[in-house]
Each structure stands twice: as structure tokens, then as C-alpha cells.
Write a protein that holds these residues in place. Structure first.
Motif: not given
Length: 353
Positions: A2-31
Motif C-alpha cells: 500500500f501507498s499513501n498520497y497526503p493532501p498535506a504535501l500536495d494540494a493536487n492529491n485529491t483523488k484518494y489518500n490510500v492506494a493498493e499497489l496491484t502491479s509494478g505500475n498500477t494501483e487501486t484506490p483503497f478502501s
């Protein structure tokens, strides 16, 4: 993973905070869509009582059941995902808003069902409005407790308390400016150039392999500090803070770094911004040495030791955002990259159960 994308570091991080890395270059919003999409967004523009940040009545949203700005995601020894929410987000003007009660929290997700099974709300006496809860480690043995930065949480009772508040070991050094790839990093806040965020305090934390010691580092200095975890678990007595302060140990200078991690050999891994390297600290002899060096290594942020015997770490481009000198967007895709390095001595993930 899993990875996270905090809006506290980048105002453009608006789609989701947490994602599951499903392969080398894809991810799925969680949960799920509900928890990741707070009504009205991550910032409350009509705060009551008002929170005067640059003369604006704005603050982090106070929803207890929604993610505001996730700073860390960690899987514990019982295969549960813990999500640490700072409750603070970045508006377009680049000035990090303060948190309000309900925003700063620790959420537990059962990975077998992806359902939230526990939410711990930090009181304002523990998570101050200007606190930035950044990292979390767990010891889930007989008495389930965990240390979150310098807040200790009893997972069984959901109670929490502070230790080492404003102690020199958890603060950055004044006028501290790290260099990454030969570039000095200065912060910009409200259009003013300063040492600010690059002199920030305690950031990376790691438990020793036996769980008896907590190690930490501040982005704003080069020292690795530690303390017996028994001193952090202790509270309720008027002497607990004095004992905690007396128990702090300065172990070694290991370069400027962000995250930390431990393996089963009780080795502590840390980034080294200025050397394009990952360093390793050995508590058995008190030395810090270079573990791996690569020109692609710069601002190493999060670490994770996995059961496959690998050390995973993420490289970000934080010093190239508009919040740092020269105040223009200089990041290039991919914005963050995850690398893997085999651990020495058959090292693997520590499971404190």
C-alpha cells in the motif's frame, strides 16, 4: 503493498489518500469510495470556531469517518492495515491548514474483508492543531500498544498520551538546509523563503527487533536517537515525563534522512539525502555505515521490510515542489518510485506478536 498520497504535501492529491499497489505500475484506490471522499473535501472553509490561517477561516475537515490527509500506512503482525491521518491538508495558497478534532486519527482495516474495525480519535491534548502525526510502528504482543511518533496509543482502550513534547531530540536544528543531488532545500511558506519545513522535527521512527527500544530521526538534523519503549508506555505519574526525557540516547550521526525501518537482525535502515545512499545503523556496535548507494536515491521517504527478505523504499521529489525554493513546480514523472534491495544476513520483516 500500500501507498499513501497526503493532501498535506500536495494540494493536487485529491483523488484518494490510500492506494493498493496491484502491479509494478498500477494501483487501486483503497478502501472504498465513502471513506476516501469526505463531504465538501479535505478542508473546512467555514470552521467554527474560526481558525485564522493567513486570515482565512479554514482548517482541516473534522470528519471522523473519512480520510483527510494520510501520512502513513503500516501492516501489523496480525495482517491489519493501520492508516494514520494527520487531519491537515494543503490549500491552493500553499499554507498548511491546522487540524480540528476528528481529523487526526488512527484507523484499523481488516485486510480479509477491507472493513474498518477500529478508529482511534486523538484528543486535542494529544494531537495539537499544528501537530503533524507522521509515522507509526506496532507491538501487538500480550498488551496491545503502539508508538505513533511521540504519541503512545493503547490499542485496547483507544487512549493516547504524549511524551518528549518539544524535547531537543525531536526538534530540527535552526537554519538547517539539507542538500539533495547537490541542491540545498529551502522551504517557502506564504511566499517567504525560510528554513521552515526542511528543519522539521521527528519524522521516521522504528522499533528494535525485540520491541524494547524506539529509534527516531528528525528531517532537520543528522542524529539518530532512541529511548526504551517502557518509558513511552508509562503515564499517569507526575514523574513519567522526567524519566522519559532522561532516557533519551543520541546514538550516531547518520546523515539527513526521513523514514526508518528495522529488520530481524536488529539493523536500522535510514536514508542519507546528501550521499545518494541508504545507511544502516548497528545498535550492537553503535556504527552507521553505507548500505547501498545509487544516483537515483535522493529524498528517501517511506521504508518497508517485507517477508520476502527485501527492503522496499520510496523516492519522492518533495524538494522540487512549489513549497521549496525556487517556488516553482519542478517534479518530473514518475513523481515517486519504489525500489527494492535484498537484506543482508537473511534479514526479514519483524513481527512482534
Amino acid at each position: 503493498m500500500f501507498s499513501n498520497y497526503p493532501p498535506a504535501l500536495d494540494a493536487n492529491n485529491t483523488k484518494y489518500n490510500v492506494a493498493e499497489l496491484t502491479s509494478g505500475n498500477t494501483e487501486t484506490p483503497f478502501s472504498n469510495a465513502e471513506i476516501k471522499s469526505p463531504p465538501g473535501g479535505f478542508i473546512n472553509y467555514t470552521t467554527t470556531p474560526p481558525c485564522h490561517t493567513f486570515h482565512l477561516q479554514i482548517a482541516g475537515a473534522n470528519y471522523q469517518d473519512y480520510l483527510i490527509s494520510v501520512s502513513s500506512v503500516v501492516i501489523d503482525a496480525k495482517d491489519r492495515l493501520w492508516i494514520l491521518d494527520t487531519g491537515r491538508a494543503l490549500p491552493p495558497n500553499g499554507s498548511l491548514v491546522l487540524a480540528t478534532f476528528g481529523g487526526p486519527k488512527l484507523i484499523c482495516v481488516d485486510l480479509s474483508t477491507n472493513a474498518v474495525i477500529q478508529t482511534i480519535i486523538f484528543p486535542t491534548t494529544v494531537a495539537y492543531p499544528d501537530s503533524y502525526l507522521n509515522d507509526v510502528r506496532f507491538d501487538v504482543r500480550s498488551t496491545p500498544k503502539a508508538a505513533t511518533a511521540f504519541v503512545t496509543v493503547d490499542l485496547g482502550t483507544s487512549t493516547s498520551w504524549r511524551h518528549l513534547d518539544s524535547h531537543p531530540s525531536v526538534r530540527g536544528q535552526p537554519q538547517f538546509a539539507p542538500s539533495i543531488w547537490g541542491e540545498p532545500s529551502y522551504a517557502i511558506s506564504g511566499g517567504i523563503l525560510s528554513y521552515g519545513s526542511t528543519a522539521s522535527g521527528s519524522d521516521g521512527i522504528a522499533l528494535s527487533a525485540d520491541g524494547t527500544t524506539l529509534f527516531w530521526t528528525a528531517v532537520g538534523n543528522a542524529y539518530l536517537h532512541s529511548i526504551p519503549t517502557a518509558l513511552l508506555r508509562s503515564h499517569g505519574s507526575p514523574f513519567t515525563e522526567l524519566l522519559a526525557q532522561a532516557g533519551v540516547v543520541s546514538n550516531e550521526q547518520k546523515g539527513t534522512s526521513d523514514g526508518l525501518e528495522t529488520d530481524s537482525n536488529d539493523l536500522i535502515y535510514a536514508g542519507n539525502f546528501g550521499q545518494n545512499a541508504i545507511d544502516v545503523f548497528n545498535p550492537a556496535n553503535g556504527t552507521a555505515t553505507v548500505f547501498v548507494r545509487d544516483p537515483r536515491i535522493g529524498w528517501t521517504d517511506s521504508f518497508c521490510v517485507a517477508v520476502d527478505g527485501g527492503l522496499y523504499f520510496m523516492e519522492n521529489q518533495l524538494w522540487r515542489t512549489k513549497g521549496h525554493w525556487p517556488g516553482v513546480e519542478r517534479r518530473v514523472r514518475p513523481y515517486a518510485v519504489v525500489f527494492r534491495v535484498p537484506l543482508p544476513g537473511n534479514g526479514t520483516k519483524v513481527l512482534l506478536m
